[in-house]
Write an enzyme that holds these catalytic residues in place. Structure first.
Site, PDB file in Angstrom:
ATOM      1  N   ASP A   1      -7.956  17.837 -15.135  1.00 42.52           N
ATOM      2  CA  ASP A   1      -8.238  16.483 -15.619  1.00 42.52           C
ATOM      3  C   ASP A   1      -7.816  16.425 -17.096  1.00 42.52           C
ATOM      4  O   ASP A   1      -8.452  17.037 -17.952  1.00 42.52           O
ATOM      5  CB  ASP A   1      -9.737  16.200 -15.441  1.00 42.52           C
ATOM      6  CG  ASP A   1     -10.113  14.770 -15.799  1.00 42.52           C
ATOM      7  OD1 ASP A   1      -9.417  14.163 -16.642  1.00 42.52           O
ATOM      8  OD2 ASP A   1     -11.113  14.263 -15.263  1.00 42.52           O
TER       9      ASP A   1
ATOM     10  N   LYS B   1      -8.915   5.301 -19.936  1.00 45.88           N
ATOM     11  CA  LYS B   1      -9.250   5.753 -21.285  1.00 45.88           C
ATOM     12  C   LYS B   1      -8.020   5.640 -22.202  1.00 45.88           C
ATOM     13  O   LYS B   1      -7.507   4.561 -22.381  1.00 45.88           O
ATOM     14  CB  LYS B   1      -9.827   7.162 -21.222  1.00 45.88           C
ATOM     15  CG  LYS B   1     -10.847   7.378 -20.083  1.00 45.88           C
ATOM     16  CD  LYS B   1     -12.134   6.602 -20.261  1.00 45.88           C
ATOM     17  CE  LYS B   1     -13.015   6.593 -19.016  1.00 45.88           C
ATOM     18  NZ  LYS B   1     -13.353   7.884 -18.444  1.00 45.88           N
TER      19      LYS B   1
ATOM     20  N   TYR C   1     -16.390  16.240 -15.504  1.00 46.19           N
ATOM     21  CA  TYR C   1     -16.810  14.833 -15.600  1.00 46.19           C
ATOM     22  C   TYR C   1     -17.894  14.520 -14.539  1.00 46.19           C
ATOM     23  O   TYR C   1     -17.788  14.959 -13.390  1.00 46.19           O
ATOM     24  CB  TYR C   1     -15.586  13.937 -15.400  1.00 46.19           C
ATOM     25  CG  TYR C   1     -15.908  12.466 -15.370  1.00 46.19           C
ATOM     26  CD1 TYR C   1     -16.275  11.788 -16.529  1.00 46.19           C
ATOM     27  CD2 TYR C   1     -15.882  11.750 -14.174  1.00 46.19           C
ATOM     28  CE1 TYR C   1     -16.588  10.453 -16.494  1.00 46.19           C
ATOM     29  CE2 TYR C   1     -16.200  10.397 -14.140  1.00 46.19           C
ATOM     30  CZ  TYR C   1     -16.540   9.759 -15.303  1.00 46.19           C
ATOM     31  OH  TYR C   1     -16.866   8.430 -15.279  1.00 46.19           O
TER      32      TYR C   1
ATOM     33  N   ARG D   1       0.851  -1.204   0.000  1.00 43.98           N
ATOM     34  CA  ARG D   1       0.000   0.000   0.000  1.00 43.98           C
ATOM     35  C   ARG D   1       0.881   1.247   0.000  1.00 43.98           C
ATOM     36  O   ARG D   1       0.607   2.227  -0.673  1.00 43.98           O
ATOM     37  CB  ARG D   1      -0.961   0.015   1.192  1.00 43.98           C
ATOM     38  CG  ARG D   1      -1.703   1.343   1.334  1.00 43.98           C
ATOM     39  CD  ARG D   1      -2.962   1.282   2.191  1.00 43.98           C
ATOM     40  NE  ARG D   1      -2.802   0.487   3.387  1.00 43.98           N
ATOM     41  CZ  ARG D   1      -2.093   0.850   4.466  1.00 43.98           C
ATOM     42  NH1 ARG D   1      -1.474   2.011   4.503  1.00 43.98           N
ATOM     43  NH2 ARG D   1      -2.006   0.035   5.503  1.00 43.98           N
TER      44      ARG D   1
HETATM   45  C1  LIG Z   1     -13.768   8.290 -17.127  1.00 46.59           C
HETATM   46  C2  LIG Z   1     -13.362   9.636 -16.639  1.00 46.59           C
HETATM   47  C3  LIG Z   1     -13.093   9.861 -15.278  1.00 46.59           C
HETATM   48  C4  LIG Z   1     -13.260   8.788 -14.215  1.00 46.59           C
HETATM   49  O1  LIG Z   1     -12.341   7.777 -14.366  1.00 46.59           O
HETATM   50  P1  LIG Z   1     -12.599   6.238 -13.897  1.00 46.59           P
HETATM   51  O2  LIG Z   1     -11.359   5.568 -14.307  1.00 46.59           O
HETATM   52  O3  LIG Z   1     -13.837   5.793 -14.621  1.00 46.59           O
HETATM   53  O4  LIG Z   1     -12.818   6.280 -12.423  1.00 46.59           O
HETATM   54  C5  LIG Z   1     -12.659  11.122 -14.909  1.00 46.59           C
HETATM   55  N1  LIG Z   1     -12.532  12.116 -15.808  1.00 46.59           N
HETATM   56  C6  LIG Z   1     -12.804  11.942 -17.115  1.00 46.59           C
HETATM   57  C7  LIG Z   1     -12.646  13.087 -18.062  1.00 46.59           C
HETATM   58  C8  LIG Z   1     -13.220  10.699 -17.575  1.00 46.59           C
HETATM   59  O5  LIG Z   1     -13.503  10.535 -18.874  1.00 46.59           O
END
Ligand SMILES: *Cc1c(COP(=O)(O)O)cnc(C)c1O
Length: 392
Positions: free
Chosen positions: A184, A209, A112, A60
């Site tokens: 982000d 992604k 998001y 961890r």
């Molecule tokens: C999918 C997404 C998230 C969240 O990510 P997870 O891996 O699904 O928890 C956050 N920000 C954006 C822009 C996303 O497309």
């Protein structure tokens, strides 16, 4: 960064991004010469010498496979230190816990959906307040400042209408008010956009992604600009236990090596698709920063190297959108984006279903809006498939 890894990195000549993706410091195992990072599937580490504890003592707190990934993303984003989490939301929620009861954060209004939910159903209970503003309007951002404001959270291009925030302008203003900036960077990835170079303090990713790129791993990453934020985020990651497991860390690195090749190919296809959609009689509006008439395209071009591989388009109404979704034969019809396979999403019923209808419509997320994440298929096949679905 462990001594071994920093030694590795220091031995490398200054390289371009594509080379960094392959030669990132841990690509060869120091001990065996193996051509990939070993998966240290261990929760704890033996103390050979009780007076001289091992570098990692409990997974961890630190795991060599995860560490390799964390150093990798820090290198790509040009930051001081990287962190890997169990999901994008684990990364984002851990970063938001830098703040305390009584603090206020300014957040882009088309953030998001999961981040919106975190802020409005969890962090608000803990007394962390947020104001959502249209970040294309700098005056609106400035007007949201309060005496207890501690941070600004950006996302650009935003989802799903690809609105552009001026990263440098907001980061400079935030710095002058001693606010922490978070961004982000999921849609652009460090290949296209490196926010730390523009003054941002913390870059966040849903690595699920484009970074992972194969729709087979859920992961989140964070990179901080300086060591002091690094120490604070490390304490939170260890304290909350929101870490990414070693197998997932390895799988993510496996995907990241091809990031540039995938992004280049998908973006070339997306430009073609966006142009084609713009001329289609069944499409009323197309959102893509690469189109000549996209609002604030020049701001995007100033801060990013490319336009990305997500295009949104409006087919007029909900019935037509559903017809397209049921007729397409190639893309996955699903939530998510950024994979080798194309993914067609329906924001009104998927990512933005929880948003009140009038707010949704106000933001351009109409019942006819579809979002296409372009994968690695032949673009002529994707266009022919979408054409038959639109003409139906
Ligand atoms: C999918 C997404 C998230 C969240 O990510 P997870 O891996 O699904 O928890 C956050 N920000 C954006 C822009 C996303 O497309």
């Amino acid at each position: 960064m462990s001594e071994q890894q920093s030694k590795n990195n220091n031995n490398k000549p200054e390289t371009k991004f594509a080379t960094k993706l392959i030669h990132f410091g841990s690509e060869i195992d120091e001990h065996t010469g193996a051509s990939s990072v070993p998966i240290y599937q261990a929760s704890t580490f033996h103390h050979h010498d009780i007076f001289n504890p091992p570098v990692h003592d409990y997974s961890r707190s630190g795991n060599p496979t995860r560490q390799a990934l964390e150093d990798y993303i820090a290198l790509l984003e040009g930051g001081a230190r990287g962190f890997a989490f169990a999901s994008g939301m684990a990364a984002i929620s851990t970063a938001f816990l830098l703040f305390s009861t009584g603090d206020h954060v300014i957040v882009t209004e088309d953030v998001y959906g999961g981040t919106y939910r975190l802020l409005t159903t969890v962090l608000n209970r803990l007394g962390i307040e947020s104001t959502f503003v249209d970040m294309t309007d700098f005056d609106a951002v400035k007007a949201a400042l309060r005496s207890n404001t501690k941070a600004v959270f950006m996302e650009t291009p935003s989802n799903p209408t690809l609105k552009i925030t001026d990263i440098g302008e907001i980061a400079a203003w935030a710095k002058s008010h001693e606010l922490i900036t978070l961004l982000d960077n999921t849609f652009m990835t460090p290949y296209h956009q490196r926010p730390i170079e523009l003054g941002v303090d913390i870059v966040l990713h849903s690595a699920t992604k484009f970074l992972g790129g194969h729709s087979d791993v859920l992961a989140g990453l964070a990179v901080v600009a300086n060591d002091s934020l690094g120490r604070r985020l490390k304490q939170l990651q260890n304290g909350l236990g929101t870490v990414l497991a070693p197998q997932e860390s390895w799988l993510l690195m496996r995907g990241m090596k091809t990031l540039q090749a995938r992004m280049e190919q998908s973006e070339r296809s997306t430009r073609k698709l966006a142009e084609w959609l713009s001329g289609h009689p069944a499409v009323t509006r197309v959102y893509y920063p690469g189109l000549a008439d996209h609002p604030r395209r020049e701001v995007h071009e100033k801060q990013s190297k490319g336009y990305g591989a997500v295009v949104s388009f409006d087919v007029g109404d909900g019935d037509r959108a559903k017809a397209v979704l049921s007729r397409v034969k190639l893309p996955l019809v699903a939530v998510s984006l950024g994979a080798v396979e194309s993914i067609l999403s329906y924001p009104a019923m998927m990512s933005h279903a929880a948003m009140p209808q009038e707010v949704r419509h106000e933001r351009g997320i109409t019942d006819g809006l579809l979002r296409y994440s372009v994968g690695l298929e032949d673009i002529d096949d994707l266009i022919a498939d979408l054409d038959q679905a639109l003409n139906g």
